[in-house]
Every structure is written in C-alpha cells, then in structure tokens.
Design an enzyme around this catalytic site. Structure first.
Site, mmCIF file in Angstrom:
data_model
loop_
_atom_site.group_PDB
_atom_site.id
_atom_site.type_symbol
_atom_site.label_atom_id
_atom_site.label_comp_id
_atom_site.label_asym_id
_atom_site.label_seq_id
_atom_site.Cartn_x
_atom_site.Cartn_y
_atom_site.Cartn_z
ATOM 1 N N HIS A 1 5.977 -1.004 -2.797
ATOM 2 C CA HIS A 1 5.023 -1.290 -1.734
ATOM 3 C C HIS A 1 3.944 -0.214 -1.708
ATOM 4 O O HIS A 1 4.238 0.979 -1.770
ATOM 5 C CB HIS A 1 5.726 -1.323 -0.375
ATOM 6 C CG HIS A 1 4.802 -1.492 0.780
ATOM 7 N ND1 HIS A 1 4.661 -0.550 1.786
ATOM 8 C CD2 HIS A 1 3.933 -2.488 1.093
ATOM 9 C CE1 HIS A 1 3.769 -0.964 2.654
ATOM 10 N NE2 HIS A 1 3.315 -2.141 2.269
ATOM 11 N N SER A 2 2.688 -0.657 -1.686
ATOM 12 C CA SER A 2 1.555 0.255 -1.559
ATOM 13 C C SER A 2 1.570 1.294 -2.681
ATOM 14 O O SER A 2 1.584 0.947 -3.858
ATOM 15 C CB SER A 2 1.587 0.909 -0.174
ATOM 16 O OG SER A 2 0.413 1.633 0.089
#
Length: 554
Positions: free
Chosen positions: A259-260
C-alpha cells in the site's frame, strides 16, 4: 521449600504448552468479543512478567509494550491491556482510554471459535505504507490485515460457495509486513534526531508529519533506504520461513501486496531480483538506485518467487518519473514475478497509472473497471449511463423537430428529399454519439490483441485497475480524497479481484448464481412510448461502459 505460586506457575506452564504450543497470550478486542493472540515478541514479554508475579507475588506492575501501550497484571487471573486514545498519534504525551482490553493466559476451546479452514491455498504478504497507522481509524497494519483476511474468508463463502463446500477451495492466509518500527525505534531509529530539530509549535501536526510524511524523504535517502529495503526483505523471508515450517503441507503460491510507499518498496525490490539462482540460500546483493536518488543501494534476495504483486494506491509511476524514466518500454518485466496489478480508487491523490509508462498510447485508454462484488456496477453508475441514454433520445427527438421546422421554414426553396434529410440527421446523431464515446469510453483505436501493446510486465494483460466510487463519494471528490487513499483495507471489490486472480490460476471460478442488484427507473407513459419509438428507429444501440471494459479486457 517451593511456594504455592511457583507450583501454580509450573502447572499452568505445562498446561499451556500442551494446549497450545504457538501462542498462550490473548486479548479480547474492543469491538469484537473474540480473543486475539498477541505476537510472539509481546507474548514473551508477558510471559516474563507473569513469571515474575507468580514466583515473587509482586503484582500491579505496568509493562510497557513496543507501541507505547501497557499491560497491568493485578493477579494471576486479572490482567488488563491499557490502550492509547485516538489522539495519541498527534500528541507527545501518552493517554489511555477508559475501557481497557481483557488479557488472558492460555485459551479455552469452547470460547475461541475457529471459523477458518485449516488448509491454505495461497499466502499473501501485505506491506504497509507511510506511518505507523494504516487507515482513518488509526489502526496498525496487524489490525487492518486481520480485517483483510476476514473479508477474504467472507467472499470465499459467498462467491465460491460451491467450491468452498466441496473442499476445492479453502482460504487465503494474509500476513502483515512491517518496517516502520525498525526505522523509527531502537538505536538505528530517527525519532530521537528528528525530535531535536522539531519546532515546538503545532505539536500535533508536527508529530503526525514526523511519523508519516517524513517516511517518503527517508526512502529517498541512500542510508535509510538501505535500512527500509533490508528490513522489508528480511521480514518477508522470516515470515515465509516461519509459515512454511508451521504449514509443511502447503503447496500453494505466494503473492505480495503493498500500500502506498509499501508498493514502491516491493516494486524496487522485485526489479532487482535475479531469476534462476542455483543456491537458494545464497545471499546476493544487486546494486540499484535508492528511492528517488541516484546513489547505489544493495538489494537483498527474496527466498521465494512471488506469483503476483498487487499495488494499492501506488505512487510507483511518479517515483519512476522523478528518477528520470520517460518510458519503461514493452520489454520491461519484474525478473521473478510474472504478474503485476496496479489497483487504485479514482479519487486517490497518491495513486498514478502504470500503463502509459509501458506504452504512451495507453494514456487514452481508461483503466479496467473492477466489477462490484455484488455482481455488477454500482447503482449510481448505471443511473448515469441511463441518463446518458435518455439524453441521446432527447437529442434525437430534437433533431426530428428540427427536420419538421426545416421543412416548414424553407418552403420557398425546393426541399431535400426525405431520404437525404434523414441521412443528414443520422450523420449528426452518429457524430454526437462518437463525441460522447470518445469522452466517456476507452479509445477504440488501440488493438489490445496486437503484440507488445500492453508489454510483458503483466504477460500482455491489463495493469491499471480502478475501483468504483461509492454514491456518497460523488458529492465532493475532494472531500473524500484522503479517505480514498486508505479505503483498500476494507474494500470487498479489491479483495475479490485478488481472489479471482489467485483461484483463476488454479482453474477455479466464482459461482454463477450471485445475487444481482437491479436498477429500476420509473417512467411516465409518454416517456416509455418515446423510448420505444426511439429504439425502434435506431440501428445501432449504444454500448455501455461496462461492455466496453469487458471487450478491452478480453
């Protein structure tokens, strides 16, 4: 003479060892009545504190955990876990909530209900992004991954019900990969140095910035980038070895999710892997760029080859642009990973597309629309398409009215024949429809079946996948921008897409009898008659956006 506490402790230790040789310490969730096991590191600290109390009789001591929460043991059976308040991430002084968690040692089979199948089909390792919290509720990566795992089991029971009941599919194990604590805590941590140079004003905002945003800057530093890369790779190898040792019959594959910033870390690590190494235990390093800089970093080796990389809300493309990469090219691949999926919410301000870096022509092609987990598009998206079709019908009625007006106004000149006038009207309708399709749908100029259009990164398949926004998010896309960046942990659509990729590779498809949402639009009698008339005079019915996406993905 052996004390009563010592005898009790020995008995409980032997009893706990027989009952459960993996974990003996649990806490009851704040919203979920089930008991949740502590990590092994925390369980060891709790066991030491419990041993001290049982052997000396000294209780009521406060044991501080690595996340600054604490456990107080008032006696052998009365133990509580004191939580931090929701504002802890923004303040420098710890505060506790009024409702602590209940802590217990050992477990009772009648109280802990195991709803998960024992067999595991696939292992998914999820790496978090910036900061120590992962969502708007300030939950840790362990908590959000636990929800992700629960969502996968629910979707298996609903969308793979037949295969699940017949034992064809079992479950997907989802485990967290954490690197934030290693970067910020301990001797190598940067919190102490950052605290010395942090201003005293707006302390809540500055502490939040130091805990989250600065992680991006640390990754651009060769020194701290090396620490992050080494930590993530070592943690994935450690968890993989531990998982295999505890599941000796596991024959499934492993996938990675990030994520990210976590997706950027995994992407860089996979870009610098060497395929077909003769000695899997050999620890080699491959030099490469560090973060967004040009200094060299040594990338360690993963002990397994992942089946796929799932990037959630990923800024990979912008990192590549900052590094000076104009195009990855059609031949770009991840050496040890065959599949790559870039999943994002349409309002996510941190997410960027990958496909235009593979082929600039793909910029005009919309990303693949991820189906809704209930079987079709969300109702408001279908409503927009319905209103678009109604608008096209109104335009056609207007053109028919213009045809009548034209014939009545130009009576002094020889009017064109009905066939010629109808031909002109149909050409104008086709031009208008073509303009709308170019605006709303993917470009039809690109042949996805042509070689090297989508490159080799995902074996010629689509790479960019977009979620469907919720109806309330359409009120103000700026208002929901930040929440959309952390929506993936609770997204059934995201988890279902991952499950479909996992089980399609095993030859297992979802059930065909899913409950379908229906969209009913009430129309007046006149509107129904006009719509029927317009459909009867239209040779080429309009194509919905969902049909266009399905054609592009075939």
């Amino acid at each position: 003479m052996i004390s009563f506490f010592s005898l009790t402790y020995v008995f409980l230790t032997l009893q706990s060892t027989v009952i459960n040789c993996r974990c003996s310490w649990f806490y009851k969730g704040t919203t979920d009545p089930r008991y949740v096991p502590y990590t092994e590191a925390v369980a060891e600290k709790l066991e030491e504190e419990y041993r001290h109390g049982m052997t000396t009789g000294e209780w009521h001591r406060r044991l501080v955990l690595p996340n600054n929460e604490s456990v107080v043991m008032h006696g052998p059976t009365v133990m509580v876990h004191l939580l931090q308040s929701a504002t802890d991430s923004f303040s420098s002084t710890p505060q506790t909530t009024m409702r602590p968690r209940v802590v217990r040692r050992g477990w009772d089979e009648s109280e802990i209900e195991d709803m998960e199948p024992s067999s595991i089909d696939h292992l998914l390792l999820l790496c978090h992004g910036v900061g120590s919290t992962c969502d708007m509720r300030l939950r840790s990566v362990v908590e959000v991954v636990d929800d992700f795992r629960a969502t996968s089991l629910q979707l298996l029971q609903s969308h793979y019900r037949n295969s699940y009941d017949n034992g064809v599919v079992n479950r997907v194990e989802v485990l967290p990969i954490s690197w934030h604590a290693t970067l910020h805590a301990g001797e190598a941590g940067v919190d102490r140095r950052v605290a010395q140079i942090t201003l005293d004003s707006i302390p809540k905002l500055r502490n939040f910035t130091n805990d989250t945003v600065l992680d991006i800057l640390f990754y651009t530093s060769p020194i701290f980038c090396q620490t992050i890369i080494d930590t993530v790779c070592a943690e994935m190898n450690r968890i993989y070895r531990l998982f295999v040792s505890r599941n000796p019959h596991f024959r499934g594959t492993v996938s990675l999710g990030g994520h990210s910033l976590g997706s950027v870390i995994l992407y860089d690590l996979l870009c610098h892997q060497r395929p077909n190494d003769s000695d899997p235990s050999e620890k080699h390093y491959v030099s490469g760029t560090a973060g967004t800089g040009q200094a060299a970093v040594r990338y360690p080796r993963l002990e397994f080859s992942p089946a796929a990389l799932y990037a959630l809300g990923s800024p990979i493309a912008i990192f590549e642009c900052i590094r000076g990469v104009e195009s990855l090219g059609a031949d770009f691949v991840l050496p040890t990973c065959k599949h790559f999926f870039n999943i994002f919410h349409p309002y996510d301000p941190i997410a960027y597309r990958i496909e235009p870096l593979i082929n600039p022509q793909l910029k005009s092609m919309k990303p693949y629309l991820i189906p809704h987990h209930k079987g079709r598009k969300r109702m408001h998206l279908e409503l927009k398409e319905t209103m678009a079709r109604v608008g096209a019908d109104l335009k056609q009625k207007l053109l028919e009215s213009l045809k009548t007006t034209w014939s009545s106004v130009w009576r002094t000149q020889p009017p064109p024949s009905d066939c010629q006038l109808e031909k002109v009207v149909e050409e104008e309708i086709e031009k208008e429809q073509l303009c709308e399709e170019n605006k709303d749908d993917v470009s039809q100029d690109i042949d996805l079946e042509a070689p090297d259009v989508l490159g080799k990164l995902n074996s010629g398949r689509r790479i960019d996948y977009v979620l469907q926004e919720a109806p309330f998010e359409m009120i103000n896309e700026y208002l929901f921008a930040m929440s959309s960046h952390v929506c993936y942990w609770e997204s059934e659509d995201t988890m279902l897409m991952i499950l479909r990729e996992i089980y399609s590779s095993m030859g297992v498809q979802t059930d065909g009898s899913l409950p379908q949402q229906s969209l009913t639009v009430q129309r007046t009698r006149l509107q129904r008659e006009e719509e029927a008339l317009s459909l009867s005079t239209t040779d080429h019915p309009s194509t919905s956006r969902g049909d266009t996406y399905r054609k592009c993905s075939s």
